[in-house]
Design a protein around this motif. Structure first.
Motif, PDB file in Angstrom:
ATOM      1  N   ALA A  55       0.667  -0.929  -0.117  1.00 29.09           N
ATOM      2  CA  ALA A  55       0.210   0.057  -0.180  1.00 29.09           C
ATOM      3  C   ALA A  55       0.875   1.262  -0.208  1.00 29.09           C
ATOM      4  O   ALA A  55       0.220   2.246   0.108  1.00 29.09           O
ATOM      5  CB  ALA A  55      -1.133  -0.089   1.290  1.00 29.09           C
ATOM      6  N   THR A  66      -2.580   3.525  -0.757  1.00 28.52           N
ATOM      7  CA  THR A  66      -3.461   3.842  -0.999  1.00 28.52           C
ATOM      8  C   THR A  66      -3.947   2.255  -0.649  1.00 28.52           C
ATOM      9  O   THR A  66      -3.562   1.122  -0.176  1.00 28.52           O
ATOM     10  CB  THR A  66      -2.501   3.572  -1.743  1.00 28.52           C
ATOM     11  OG1 THR A  66      -1.950   4.474  -2.675  1.00 28.52           O
ATOM     12  CG2 THR A  66      -4.000   3.180  -3.500  1.00 28.52           C
ATOM     13  N   ARG A  68      -6.196  -0.390  -2.266  1.00 34.01           N
ATOM     14  CA  ARG A  68      -6.731  -0.349  -3.570  1.00 34.01           C
ATOM     15  C   ARG A  68      -7.270  -2.171  -3.459  1.00 34.01           C
ATOM     16  O   ARG A  68      -7.316  -3.149  -2.897  1.00 34.01           O
ATOM     17  CB  ARG A  68      -5.704  -0.749  -4.165  1.00 34.01           C
ATOM     18  CG  ARG A  68      -4.846  -1.570  -4.194  1.00 34.01           C
ATOM     19  CD  ARG A  68      -3.627  -1.703  -5.432  1.00 34.01           C
ATOM     20  NE  ARG A  68      -3.140  -0.945  -5.902  1.00 34.01           N
ATOM     21  CZ  ARG A  68      -1.992   0.110  -4.870  1.00 34.01           C
ATOM     22  NH1 ARG A  68      -1.185  -0.291  -4.073  1.00 34.01           N
ATOM     23  NH2 ARG A  68      -1.617   1.255  -5.587  1.00 34.01           N
ATOM     24  N   TRP A  75      -9.306  -6.124  -1.027  1.00 37.68           N
ATOM     25  CA  TRP A  75      -8.935  -4.664  -0.395  1.00 37.68           C
ATOM     26  C   TRP A  75      -8.130  -4.755   0.583  1.00 37.68           C
ATOM     27  O   TRP A  75      -7.724  -6.016   1.492  1.00 37.68           O
ATOM     28  CB  TRP A  75     -10.391  -3.878   0.151  1.00 37.68           C
ATOM     29  CG  TRP A  75     -11.002  -3.227  -0.484  1.00 37.68           C
ATOM     30  CD1 TRP A  75     -12.652  -3.826  -1.477  1.00 37.68           C
ATOM     31  CD2 TRP A  75     -11.548  -2.359  -1.429  1.00 37.68           C
ATOM     32  NE1 TRP A  75     -13.232  -2.815  -1.718  1.00 37.68           N
ATOM     33  CE2 TRP A  75     -11.779  -2.497  -2.050  1.00 37.68           C
ATOM     34  CE3 TRP A  75      -9.701  -0.958  -1.572  1.00 37.68           C
ATOM     35  CZ2 TRP A  75     -12.564  -0.639  -3.557  1.00 37.68           C
ATOM     36  CZ3 TRP A  75     -10.362  -0.294  -2.818  1.00 37.68           C
ATOM     37  CH2 TRP A  75     -11.579  -0.097  -3.030  1.00 37.68           C
ATOM     38  N   SER A  77      -5.342  -2.532   2.185  1.00 40.56           N
ATOM     39  CA  SER A  77      -4.469  -0.818   2.388  1.00 40.56           C
ATOM     40  C   SER A  77      -3.411  -0.740   3.119  1.00 40.56           C
ATOM     41  O   SER A  77      -2.702  -1.845   3.344  1.00 40.56           O
ATOM     42  CB  SER A  77      -5.611   0.347   3.135  1.00 40.56           C
ATOM     43  OG  SER A  77      -5.701   0.900   3.236  1.00 40.56           O
ATOM     44  N   ASN A 229     -11.546   2.862  -6.175  1.00 43.11           N
ATOM     45  CA  ASN A 229     -10.646   2.154  -6.571  1.00 43.11           C
ATOM     46  C   ASN A 229      -9.217   2.432  -7.133  1.00 43.11           C
ATOM     47  O   ASN A 229     -10.220   2.584  -8.756  1.00 43.11           O
ATOM     48  CB  ASN A 229     -11.136   0.381  -6.966  1.00 43.11           C
ATOM     49  CG  ASN A 229     -10.103  -0.397  -7.142  1.00 43.11           C
ATOM     50  OD1 ASN A 229      -9.027  -0.290  -6.185  1.00 43.11           O
ATOM     51  ND2 ASN A 229      -9.278  -2.041  -8.088  1.00 43.11           N
ATOM     52  N   PRO A 230      -8.424   2.959  -7.284  1.00 41.10           N
ATOM     53  CA  PRO A 230      -7.704   2.959  -5.679  1.00 41.10           C
ATOM     54  C   PRO A 230      -8.323   4.570  -4.923  1.00 41.10           C
ATOM     55  O   PRO A 230      -8.764   5.612  -5.697  1.00 41.10           O
ATOM     56  CB  PRO A 230      -6.266   2.799  -6.113  1.00 41.10           C
ATOM     57  CG  PRO A 230      -6.089   3.597  -7.475  1.00 41.10           C
ATOM     58  CD  PRO A 230      -7.225   3.736  -8.019  1.00 41.10           C
TER      59      PRO A 230
END
Length: 263
Positions: A55, A66, A68, A75, A77, A229-230
């Motif tokens: 991330a 980030t 994503r 997901w 992060s 996203n993102p």
């Protein structure tokens, strides 16, 4: 670090993210680990280890965290913590903690800037957590600040105090702002762009030094179906000061202390 003095105090911890120094679980020579030291990661995105595909990325002295979604719909992060499970790293009992951050856009985002006590093994007493800012991305015109007293293994109830602060809609995602917390034996004071917006008594349960944490989580009970996203949280710096005279330091901030020296 003299050029980064604030109200006469030099930072005792300062990361400008010119070359991010990250480790997964054990600090070693790094500045941050990328999980909570107690193994209690949270939210609807998995916090990643550093490295390729993580991330974390940096450009021109700004760290991006980030969130994503991968091809399977999962997901990821990121989170930063300034101390590890063995207590190695930066902690301090009292001081002023400040970050300069641009928050991530989009509903479902749940960024946080916070302090948590670094606990020794088998600690049985309550612990204190201070959330400088907890932001829910679908509500762009306000953020939460909270002091938690967690009972831990004691018989005390959960305690603390909370504040909801209004801001112009989208202002915290449209630009960088500084978020600060001054912890003294008497008060915990909260600042947005060096202006105090809340003060609450320091809980008597505060006995252990605080580590610094910064994260971009998702969810917290809110839908992430419309989360971009993102989406990224941008962190310019993280600094902590230990002023010799906290009351004088607070008066200086109240008088309109300038932001940190130009980069």
């Amino acid at each position: 670090m003299a050029e980064r003095r604030l109200c006469g105090a030099a930072p005792v911890f300062d990361d400008e993210f010119d070359s991010p120094s990250l480790s997964a679980w054990t600090l070693g020579a790094a500045h941050w680990i990328t999980h909570t030291p107690w193994g209690g990661d949270f939210g609807d995105a998995r916090f990643t280890d550093p490295g390729p595909g993580s991330a974390f990325s940096a450009r021109d002295g700004v760290l991006s965290i980030t969130a994503r979604k991968d091809a399977q719909g999962h997901w990821t992060s990121g989170l930063l913590a300034s101390a590890d499970r063995d207590g190695h790293g930066f902690t301090t009992l009292y001081g002023y903690f400040e970050t300069r951050v641009k928050l991530p856009p989009g509903p479902g985002t749940w960024p946080g800037i916070w302090l948590n006590e670094s606990t020794p093994p088998n600690w049985m007493r309550p612990t204190v957590e201070v959330d400088t800012i907890e932001y829910y991305g679908q509500f762009t015109d306000a953020f939460h600040s909270t002091v938690h007293v967690w009972p831990g293994h004691s018989s005390e109830p959960h305690g603390g105090a909370t504040q909801l602060t209004s801001v112009p809609a989208h202002s915290l995602v449209d630009g960088f702002h500084t978020y600060g917390t001054l912890v003294t034996p008497r008060w915990i004071s909260f600042y947005l762009d060096h202006k105090e917006f809340w003060r609450t008594p320091t809980p008597p349960q505060h006995r252990l030094p605080f580590m610094f944490l910064v994260n971009l989580a998702l969810g917290s009970g809110w839908s992430i179906d419309r989360t971009p996203n993102p989406t990224a949280m941008q962190v310019d710096y993280v600094r902590a000061y230990r002023p010799a005279d906290p009351e004088a330091f607070a008066r200086c901030l109240a008088a309109g202390a300038p932001p940190g020296a130009p980069r």
